[in-house]
Write a protein that holds these residues in place. Sequence first.
Motif, PDB file in Angstrom:
ATOM      1  N   SER A 263       0.827  -1.210   0.000  1.00 33.28           N
ATOM      2  CA  SER A 263       0.000   0.000   0.000  1.00 33.28           C
ATOM      3  C   SER A 263       0.858   1.256   0.000  1.00 33.28           C
ATOM      4  O   SER A 263       2.022   1.257   0.407  1.00 33.28           O
ATOM      5  CB  SER A 263      -0.923   0.011   1.216  1.00 33.28           C
TER       6      SER A 263
ATOM      7  N   ALA B  77     -13.561  -5.331  -2.509  1.00 29.14           N
ATOM      8  CA  ALA B  77     -13.566  -5.953  -3.835  1.00 29.14           C
ATOM      9  C   ALA B  77     -14.333  -7.269  -3.843  1.00 29.14           C
ATOM     10  O   ALA B  77     -15.143  -7.529  -4.740  1.00 29.14           O
ATOM     11  CB  ALA B  77     -12.125  -6.164  -4.310  1.00 29.14           C
ATOM     12  N   ASP B  78     -14.102  -8.100  -2.860  1.00 26.04           N
ATOM     13  CA  ASP B  78     -14.773  -9.397  -2.805  1.00 26.04           C
ATOM     14  C   ASP B  78     -16.275  -9.227  -2.630  1.00 26.04           C
ATOM     15  O   ASP B  78     -17.073  -9.923  -3.274  1.00 26.04           O
ATOM     16  CB  ASP B  78     -14.197 -10.229  -1.658  1.00 26.04           C
TER      17      ASP B  78
ATOM     18  N   VAL C  31      -7.698   2.728  -4.171  1.00 24.58           N
ATOM     19  CA  VAL C  31      -8.132   1.887  -5.292  1.00 24.58           C
ATOM     20  C   VAL C  31      -7.110   0.801  -5.654  1.00 24.58           C
ATOM     21  O   VAL C  31      -7.467  -0.383  -5.726  1.00 24.58           O
ATOM     22  CB  VAL C  31      -8.484   2.757  -6.519  1.00 24.58           C
ATOM     23  N   PRO C  32      -5.823   1.124  -5.896  1.00 25.81           N
ATOM     24  CA  PRO C  32      -4.880   0.060  -6.288  1.00 25.81           C
ATOM     25  C   PRO C  32      -4.703  -1.044  -5.251  1.00 25.81           C
ATOM     26  O   PRO C  32      -4.796  -2.234  -5.608  1.00 25.81           O
ATOM     27  CB  PRO C  32      -3.579   0.827  -6.550  1.00 25.81           C
ATOM     28  N   PRO C  33      -4.441  -0.729  -3.961  1.00 18.48           N
ATOM     29  CA  PRO C  33      -4.176  -1.833  -3.031  1.00 18.48           C
ATOM     30  C   PRO C  33      -5.382  -2.725  -2.760  1.00 18.48           C
ATOM     31  O   PRO C  33      -5.216  -3.887  -2.369  1.00 18.48           O
ATOM     32  CB  PRO C  33      -3.725  -1.130  -1.753  1.00 18.48           C
ATOM     33  N   THR C  34      -6.592  -2.196  -2.954  1.00 17.63           N
ATOM     34  CA  THR C  34      -7.784  -3.013  -2.711  1.00 17.63           C
ATOM     35  C   THR C  34      -8.353  -3.611  -4.000  1.00 17.63           C
ATOM     36  O   THR C  34      -9.357  -4.320  -3.958  1.00 17.63           O
ATOM     37  CB  THR C  34      -8.882  -2.177  -2.039  1.00 17.63           C
ATOM     38  N   LYS C  35      -7.720  -3.311  -5.141  1.00 21.18           N
ATOM     39  CA  LYS C  35      -8.159  -3.805  -6.456  1.00 21.18           C
ATOM     40  C   LYS C  35      -9.591  -3.377  -6.772  1.00 21.18           C
ATOM     41  O   LYS C  35     -10.333  -4.088  -7.460  1.00 21.18           O
ATOM     42  CB  LYS C  35      -8.015  -5.329  -6.537  1.00 21.18           C
ATOM     43  N   LEU C  36      -9.936  -2.211  -6.294  1.00 17.34           N
ATOM     44  CA  LEU C  36     -11.285  -1.692  -6.531  1.00 17.34           C
ATOM     45  C   LEU C  36     -11.521  -1.416  -8.010  1.00 17.34           C
ATOM     46  O   LEU C  36     -12.665  -1.472  -8.501  1.00 17.34           O
ATOM     47  CB  LEU C  36     -11.479  -0.418  -5.708  1.00 17.34           C
ATOM     48  N   ASP C  37     -10.445  -1.152  -8.749  1.00 15.97           N
ATOM     49  CA  ASP C  37     -10.573  -0.871 -10.177  1.00 15.97           C
ATOM     50  C   ASP C  37     -10.935  -2.117 -10.984  1.00 15.97           C
ATOM     51  O   ASP C  37     -11.306  -2.011 -12.157  1.00 15.97           O
ATOM     52  CB  ASP C  37      -9.277  -0.268 -10.713  1.00 15.97           C
ATOM     53  N   GLU C  38     -10.845  -3.287 -10.368  1.00 12.92           N
ATOM     54  CA  GLU C  38     -11.203  -4.521 -11.076  1.00 12.92           C
ATOM     55  C   GLU C  38     -12.688  -4.848 -10.966  1.00 12.92           C
ATOM     56  O   GLU C  38     -13.185  -5.711 -11.701  1.00 12.92           O
ATOM     57  CB  GLU C  38     -10.382  -5.690 -10.529  1.00 12.92           C
TER      58      GLU C  38
ATOM     59  N   SER D  50      -4.432   6.351 -14.165  1.00 14.77           N
ATOM     60  CA  SER D  50      -4.548   4.984 -14.659  1.00 14.77           C
ATOM     61  C   SER D  50      -5.993   4.644 -15.020  1.00 14.77           C
ATOM     62  O   SER D  50      -6.259   4.031 -16.068  1.00 14.77           O
ATOM     63  CB  SER D  50      -4.032   4.014 -13.591  1.00 14.77           C
TER      64      SER D  50
END
Length: 360
Positions: free
Chosen positions: A45, A203-204, A221-228, A294
């Motif tokens: 993070s 995210a899950d 957003v990046p560390p939690t992969k919210l963008d996925e 990004s």
Amino acid sequence: MPQSPFLPRRLRLSLGVAVVASMAASLPAQASTTLRIMHFLPAMSNAQQQVIEPWCEDLEAQSEGELRCQIYPSMQLGGTPAQLADTVRNGVVDIAWTALGYSAGRFPRSEAMELPFVLPSGGVEASRIAWQFSQEHATEDFEDYKVLAVHSDGGSVLHTRETPIRNLESMSGQRLRSPTRMASRIIDEMGASAVSMPPAQIADTLAKGVIDGATAGWEVVPPTKLDEVTFYHTENADDQATATVTVLALLMNQRSYDRLPDEAREVLDSLSGEVLSERFGSAWDAAISDARSSIEADPAHTIITLDDAAWQEMNSATRGIATEWMDNSDDGIDRRALAEALAAMVDEQIPDLRLKASDQ
């Protein structure tokens, strides 16, 4: 019987070892203090990589090895993010990085900074105000701690999976993750349904369809992969106050601080406080820019900036939250005075903030 020619050499070696051992025993021991630091995000993070680890390196260098750190990301020593304030207060760890709003009711004066549409987005400016407010108006919140930093998460952004949020009407029926009690109130007043949960679960939970989106700063957003799992991202304009912020703090156990040698305390103090709060803010500004750029470059994602009419709608819908908070005098706290002091700080330090609740 002739004497062995090796005896004098052995004697010399024995005497040399004895002298060295005696000298070493007479020297003062090189003591060091290991500071145990825990937080709720992964090791990769922004908080750990760009702030906590470099700060620890500076502590070690400037204290000449007296201060060292052992970092425990992702709650590795157990417990939940909501328990971090207790974990550090009780001495389970020496230092914790936590969101004040995760411990509902623990930091009542600091909650003023979470009121709707008060603080600007971004890192440095909002963090500078957060540190000043905590030191001038909320010191009683932190009587059990040595406060090393207080900073903003950069302001709330609405990340949704299927429904773009463009105005108050599009909030209706949305199930949105909320980081704090105040954020939950704001989400509910806008017509959505707030669901409280820590960042690691977002995210899950979104992927399973339990929620439709999340309130979270760009930086997370990046560390939690919210963008996925989300594809629409609604933010306020630069000159509009953000709907709410999550106020974060690096807190130290007071006894751990008091036990430090004088020189080590001086080093810790010189690298903490306002300078560390702004260090967090600078790292957040950089991370916000990277995450947003990004997302903006990915055609699968859409960034929505609220226009003035939508901002005004949302502000009007949540105005009663601030009124109710200011009228609450529980524990003898003059919350109205706190809100007014915070508004004055914002007016003085961020004159370019065109739309904010205090002007409406």
